[in-house]
Motif scaffolding. Structure first.
Motif, short mmCIF file in Angstrom:
data_model
loop_
_atom_site.label_atom_id
_atom_site.label_comp_id
_atom_site.label_asym_id
_atom_site.label_seq_id
_atom_site.Cartn_x
_atom_site.Cartn_y
_atom_site.Cartn_z
N GLY A 158 5.15 -4.73 -65.31
CA GLY A 158 3.91 -5.10 -66.01
C GLY A 158 3.29 -6.31 -65.33
N ARG A 159 3.94 -7.47 -65.55
CA ARG A 159 3.42 -8.74 -65.06
C ARG A 159 3.10 -8.74 -63.57
NH1 ARG A 159 5.28 -13.56 -67.57
NH2 ARG A 159 7.16 -12.38 -68.06
N ARG A 168 1.32 -18.03 -74.26
CA ARG A 168 2.50 -18.30 -73.42
C ARG A 168 2.89 -19.78 -73.35
NH1 ARG A 168 3.19 -17.33 -68.73
NH2 ARG A 168 5.22 -16.35 -68.95
N TYR A 214 6.57 -20.26 -74.82
CA TYR A 214 7.65 -20.41 -73.84
C TYR A 214 7.57 -21.72 -73.07
CZ TYR A 214 6.96 -15.30 -74.19
OH TYR A 214 6.77 -14.03 -74.63
N TYR A 247 0.23 -10.55 -70.43
CA TYR A 247 0.65 -11.19 -71.68
C TYR A 247 -0.32 -12.28 -72.11
CZ TYR A 247 4.78 -8.61 -70.26
OH TYR A 247 5.61 -7.60 -69.85
N ASP A 279 4.90 2.87 -69.25
CA ASP A 279 6.02 2.50 -70.11
C ASP A 279 5.41 1.95 -71.39
OD1 ASP A 279 8.67 1.36 -70.89
OD2 ASP A 279 7.68 -0.54 -70.45
N SER A 300 12.47 -10.35 -68.04
CA SER A 300 11.16 -10.47 -67.41
C SER A 300 11.08 -11.76 -66.61
CB SER A 300 10.12 -10.47 -68.53
OG SER A 300 8.83 -10.28 -68.03
N ASP A 343 9.41 0.07 -64.20
CA ASP A 343 8.32 -0.15 -65.17
C ASP A 343 7.82 -1.60 -65.14
OD1 ASP A 343 10.82 1.30 -66.80
OD2 ASP A 343 10.59 -0.78 -67.38
N GLY A 358 10.18 -6.34 -64.77
CA GLY A 358 10.68 -7.71 -64.82
C GLY A 358 10.49 -8.54 -63.57
N LYS A 413 2.38 -3.09 -72.27
CA LYS A 413 2.32 -4.30 -73.09
C LYS A 413 1.77 -5.51 -72.32
CE LYS A 413 6.95 -4.24 -73.62
NZ LYS A 413 7.55 -3.57 -72.45
N HIS A 433 16.73 -2.48 -68.48
CA HIS A 433 15.70 -3.50 -68.23
C HIS A 433 16.35 -4.81 -68.64
CE1 HIS A 433 11.85 -5.59 -68.12
NE2 HIS A 433 12.20 -6.14 -69.26
N ILE A 443 12.84 -14.02 -72.95
CA ILE A 443 12.47 -12.80 -72.23
C ILE A 443 13.64 -12.25 -71.41
CG2 ILE A 443 9.96 -13.11 -72.20
CD1 ILE A 443 10.15 -14.46 -69.52
N SER A 446 3.93 -1.04 -67.32
CA SER A 446 4.33 -1.48 -68.65
C SER A 446 3.08 -1.94 -69.43
CB SER A 446 5.35 -2.61 -68.53
OG SER A 446 5.95 -2.83 -69.76
N ARG A 476 18.79 3.78 -72.89
CA ARG A 476 18.61 2.47 -72.24
C ARG A 476 19.94 1.74 -72.34
NH1 ARG A 476 14.41 -2.41 -73.52
NH2 ARG A 476 15.56 -4.04 -72.44
N MET A 528 -1.17 -10.49 -76.09
CA MET A 528 -0.43 -11.27 -77.09
C MET A 528 -1.36 -12.12 -77.94
SD MET A 528 2.86 -12.52 -74.89
CE MET A 528 3.79 -13.25 -76.22
N1 LLP Z 1 10.21 -2.51 -69.37
C1 LLP Z 1 10.69 -2.92 -70.55
C2 LLP Z 1 11.65 -2.09 -71.27
C3 LLP Z 1 10.26 -4.17 -71.08
O1 LLP Z 1 10.75 -4.58 -72.23
C4 LLP Z 1 9.33 -4.96 -70.35
C5 LLP Z 1 8.86 -6.24 -70.86
C6 LLP Z 1 8.86 -4.47 -69.13
C7 LLP Z 1 9.33 -3.25 -68.67
C8 LLP Z 1 7.84 -5.21 -68.28
O2 LLP Z 1 8.32 -6.42 -67.83
P1 LLP Z 1 7.47 -7.25 -66.75
O3 LLP Z 1 7.47 -6.44 -65.48
O4 LLP Z 1 6.11 -7.44 -67.29
O5 LLP Z 1 8.21 -8.52 -66.61
N2 LLP Z 1 5.60 -11.98 -73.25
C9 LLP Z 1 6.50 -12.41 -72.20
C10 LLP Z 1 7.10 -11.24 -71.45
C11 LLP Z 1 7.78 -10.23 -72.36
C12 LLP Z 1 8.31 -9.05 -71.63
C13 LLP Z 1 8.79 -7.99 -72.57
N3 LLP Z 1 9.26 -6.80 -71.93
C14 LLP Z 1 5.75 -13.39 -71.29
O6 LLP Z 1 4.57 -13.64 -71.53
O7 LLP Z 1 6.34 -13.94 -70.37
#
Ligand code: LLP
Length: 416
Positions: free
Chosen positions: A274-275, A311, A315, A371, A78, A201, A272, A238, A59, A198, A161, A57, A148, A375
Motif C-alpha cells: 500500500g504505502r 499519523r 504514531y 494512510y 487487497d 508495515s 500486497d 509492508g 486501505k 503479512h 503496525i 492494499s 493467513r 484514516m
Molecule cells: N496487507 C495486509 C494484510 C495489511 O494489513 C496491510 C497494512 C498491508 C498489506 C499494506 O501494508 P503497507 O504496504 O501499506 O505497509 N496506518 C498505519 C499503517 C497500517 C498498516 C495496516 N496494514 C500507518 O499510517 O503507518
C-alpha cells in the motif's frame, strides 16, 4: 520528480500547488499520477518473467481515482471490508484479482465477496474457517481460501503496525496450519488455493520480510506434502518508504528475496503493498491561519488537523513540511510546532521545524499519500479535505470537499 520546486513554486508534476489551493481550497490532498504509476511499476519490473500479482492494499488510499488507476495498470486488490470491495468494484477493479484479508469478516461481507467472485478469502482463524464454510454452503458456492499465517517474526517497526508476532491478533499460528488445511480440504464448500502472511508495515529492512516469506514457503511445502495443492503464496505488503532520512531499500531488494525463497516452485507470488505505492506520491496542502509565538514554544496554527492526518498524533510519525514558495520574503525564520485547530493536545502535525511563514502562507505536508485521507475523520465536525490528482499539466478534482450538511444528514432528532 513528483513534487519539486519550479521557478520557486512547489509543484505537483507540472501544476503549482498554489494554483491547486486557489482552485480547490485547503486542506487538500494532492496526488501524482506519475508517482503512483512509477511505484507500481517498480513491483511489476521486479517480477519480470515470473508468475506474480501485485494486489494494491486499498486501505492505504482508497480514492476511486487511485483504484481506477491501479485497475488500468492491471493490479489486483487487497481489501479488508465490504466497503473496500464496493470501492474496488465501483472503480472497475477485477473481482477475480481481489484478496480479502482481516480478522473480523462478517457473514454479510463473506457473502458479498463470494457472490462477487473474488479470488480468495484470507482466513485468519479456525472460527472464520467455519463461518466461511457455512456461508458458502448456504449460498451454494465453493469458497476459495488461503490461511493467513502468523510467522512469529519481529518486523522491527512501530508496535502499532507490527502484526507478525505470536502475541498479535492477526493470522493463524504456524503450528495449527497443516491441520486447518486438511480440515478445509475435506469440506466440499471450501477450496484451499493459497497461503499468506503479512508481518507489519513500514519495514526498512528486507531481512525479516524475506525470513517470513521463507517460513511461509517451507510451510506451503509441508502442506502440499500432506496432499493439499496450493496455487499462490502471498508474502504481504509492508515495504517502507522514506519520510525523513531513512535509508529506503529498493522494492527490488525485497522482491528478489521473496523470489529466491520461492525458487523454482510453480506458485504465483502475490504481494500486497500500500504505502510504498502511494505514500510519497501524495502531499497535504495547508494554509497558515495564525502565528502564535510563546515563551517556550512558537506555534503555527494551520487549517489541517489530526482529523485530516492522524499519523503524527497516533504514531508520533514525522512528515516533512515544505513551504509552497521556496523563499518567503519578509517573514523571519523561526522554530515552530505546527498544530491544527482540533481541541486535543495531540493535534500536533510537526514539531520543532524551522520555517519562515506568515498567516495566509501555504505549506505542504509531504508523504501524505498513504494512510492520510483513508484514516481521516470528522472529529470536531470538520469536513474532510478535497482530493486532487495531478497528471502532467492537469489537475483533476477526485473528491470534492465535504459540505458541513453532509456530516449530519444521517442524524435524527427524536420526535419528542
Ligand atoms: N496487507 C495486509 C494484510 C495489511 O494489513 C496491510 C497494512 C498491508 C498489506 C499494506 O501494508 P503497507 O504496504 O501499506 O505497509 N496506518 C498505519 C499503517 C497500517 C498498516 C495496516 N496494514 C500507518 O499510517 O503507518
Amino acid at each position: 520528480m513528483d513534487f519539486s520546486y519550479r521557478n520557486g513554486a512547489l509543484c505537483a508534476e507540472q501544476v503549482p500547488l498554489e494554483e491547486i489551493a486557489r482552485r480547490f481550497g485547503t486542506p487538500c490532498f494532492v496526488y501524482s499520477r506519475a508517482g503512483i504509476e512509477r511505484q507500481y511499476r517498480a513491483y511489476t519490473q521486479a517480477f519480470e518473467g515470473r508468475k506474480a500479482l501485485v494486489a494494491y492494499s486499498v486501505k492505504a488510499n482508497s480514492n476511486l481515482a487511485v483504484l481506477a488507476l491501479m485497475a488500468r495498470l492491471g493490479a489486483g486488490f487487497d481489501i479488508v471490508s465490504g466497503g473496500e470491495l464496493a470501492r474496488v468494484l465501483a472503480a472497475g477493479g477485477d473481482p477475480r484479482k481481489v484478496l480479502f484479508s482481516g480478522i473480523g469478516k462478517s457473514e454479510i461481507e463473506i457473502e458479498q465477496a463470494l457472490r462477487a467472485g473474488i479470488m480468495c478469502l484470507n482466513v485468519e482463524s479456525e472460527a472464520e474457517l467455519e463461518r466461511v464454510d457455512g456461508v458458502a454452503k448456504r449460498i451454494g458456492k465453493r469458497a476459495p481460501i488461503a490461511l493467513r499465517i502468523n510467522p512469529d517474526i519481529d518486523a522491527k517497526t512501530h508496535p502499532y503496525i507490527s502484526t507478525g508476532l505470536r502475541q498479535s491478533k492477526f493470522g493463524v499460528p504456524i503450528a495449527d496450519a497443516e491441520r486447518l488445511y486438511l480440515e478445509a480440504a475435506r469440506r466440499p464448500h471450501l477450496e484451499p488455493i493459497g497461503i499468506g502472511c503479512h508481518i507489519g508495515s513500514l519495514l526498512a529492512d528486507p531481512a525479516p520480510w524475506i525470513a517470513a516469506a521463507e517460513r511461509v514457503v517451507e510451510l506451503a511445502d509441508r502442506i502440499e506434502r500432506g496432499g493439499v495443492t496450493l496455487t499462490h503464496i502471498d508474502v504481504g505488503g509492508g515495504i517502507g518508504i522514506r519520510y525523513r532520512d531513512e535509508v529506503e531499500r529498493p522494492v527490488g531488494d525485497f522482491i528478489a528475496g521473496a523470489l529466491r525463497a520461492l525458487g523454482a516452485r510453480r506458485h504465483t507470488l502475490i504481494v500486497d503493498p500500500g504505502r510504498s505505492i502511494v505514500g510519497n506520491a501524495g502531499v497535504l496542502v495547508t494554509r497558515v491561519e495564525y502565528v502564535k509565538p510563546g515563551d517556550t514554544k512558537n506555534f503555527l496554527v494551520v487549517d489541517v488537523a489530526m482529523n485530516d492526518l492522524l499519523r503524527p498524533a497516533l504514531y508520533g510519525a514525522w512528515h516533512e513540511v515544505r513551504p509552497i514558495r521556496e523563499r518567503q520574503p519578509g517573514a523571519p525564520e523561526m522554530v515552530y510546532d505546527i498544530v491544527g485547530p482540533v481541541c486535543e493536545s495531540a493535534d500536533v502535525l510537526a514539531r520543532d521545524r524551522a520555517l519562515a511563514a506568515r498567516p495566509g502562507d501555504l505549506l505542504a505536508l509531504m508523504s501524505a499519500g498513504a494512510y492520510g485521507m483513508s484514516m481521516s475523520s470528522n472529529y470536531n465536525t470538520r469536513a474532510r479535505a478535497a482530493e486532487v490528482l495531478a497528471d502532467g499539466a492537469k489537475a483533476h478534482l477526485v473528491r470534492r470537499r465535504e459540505s458541513i450538511e453532509e456530516l449530519y444528514t444521517g442524524e435524527i432528532v427524536p420526535p419528542w
